[in-house]
Design a protein around this motif. Sequence first.
Motif, PDB file in Angstrom:
ATOM      1  N   UNK A  29       0.694  -1.081  -0.367  1.00 26.13           N
ATOM      2  CA  UNK A  29      -0.429   0.066   0.009  1.00 26.13           C
ATOM      3  C   UNK A  29       0.822   1.392   0.283  1.00 26.13           C
ATOM      4  N   UNK A  30       2.037   0.672   1.060  1.00 24.73           N
ATOM      5  CA  UNK A  30       3.110   2.040   1.091  1.00 24.73           C
ATOM      6  C   UNK A  30       3.333   3.089  -0.487  1.00 24.73           C
ATOM      7  N   UNK A  31       3.831   1.453  -1.219  1.00 25.30           N
ATOM      8  CA  UNK A  31       4.061   1.252  -2.243  1.00 25.30           C
ATOM      9  C   UNK A  31       4.067   2.213  -3.016  1.00 25.30           C
ATOM     10  N   UNK A  32       2.551   1.239  -3.182  1.00 28.28           N
ATOM     11  CA  UNK A  32       1.424   1.859  -4.286  1.00 28.28           C
ATOM     12  C   UNK A  32       1.593   3.984  -3.985  1.00 28.28           C
TER      13      UNK A  32
ATOM     14  N   UNK B 299       3.665   5.688  -5.412  1.00 24.52           N
ATOM     15  CA  UNK B 299       3.916   5.968  -7.212  1.00 24.52           C
ATOM     16  C   UNK B 299       3.318   6.685  -7.486  1.00 24.52           C
ATOM     17  N   UNK B 300       1.840   6.941  -6.772  1.00 20.10           N
ATOM     18  CA  UNK B 300       1.015   7.751  -7.138  1.00 20.10           C
ATOM     19  C   UNK B 300       1.046   9.701  -7.173  1.00 20.10           C
ATOM     20  N   UNK B 301       2.084   9.208  -5.796  1.00 20.60           N
ATOM     21  CA  UNK B 301       2.870  10.846  -5.855  1.00 20.60           C
ATOM     22  C   UNK B 301       3.962  11.664  -6.292  1.00 20.60           C
TER      23      UNK B 301
END
Length: 280
Positions: A272-275, A278-280
Amino acid sequence: MTIAAGFCCHDGLVLCADTQITVAGSMKYPESKIRMSPTLQCVPFYAFCDDMDYQKQSIGHFNEAIRLAEQNRSNVISALEAKAVELHQTYYDLYADPGEKLNVNMLLSLRFGDRRKLFRINGPRVAPVEVLECIGAGNYLARALAGTYWSDDMSIHQTSIVCAYILADCKKYVDGCGGDSHIIQLDHNGSWKIFPAEDDLEQIDDIEKGYDFWKEALSWLMSEFQDFERGQLLFESGLMDSCQKLIAQRKKKADFLADLERIKFEQEIAKIKEKQEGDS
């Protein structure tokens, strides 16, 4: 040859069966003996034994009878009863040899309103099952084990564990029973799932090994509990030793599963943190 059983619980039903198909004097091979028909309103689930081809053929006929009854808004059970009689009259006397007689032998679960119901179809008869039913070569052993391990106030989860125990002993001691154990949980709310799920940390093999462990740890009690020639202190000492073994084994397994759950949770959080990064 097989073992199949159905259990009525306060929160639903449990169906279970082994998976060994035995062709007399020829071969053995694995195949599921549980079927479902999700397109029908009452979502039938079948567990069957005896001649596999004939049972599967009969399921097709029963599904069609249910479909027509639902379509015409007529009584589903009456339609099943009529179809069972028709199949019996059509096929039972085709073979003279008693060993070749074709006879419907299955358990059927249907959902009406907010409740799941269980039925036994045996030849021309369709009978409701109020508590439990066992069919196949292992039915006598399964009934005896259910009488020891199971009660109808258990949940479908608890019952599923007991089913794993019952199937394990039937596969071990009854000729013609074997293969993997298939267990299906049917909630009254309409949902269903295989037990255990593929991603569950404990699988059937783990449950069967745990069952063997506690049987071995407590088997001596069968004679010692009634052997009053043995002193009370010796009995209490042995009982405490067995309890300590079970406690230690269960804690070891519980800690192991808790660690796996923690690792799984941490991995999900990391994804979740990685996603988010990546989105930011």
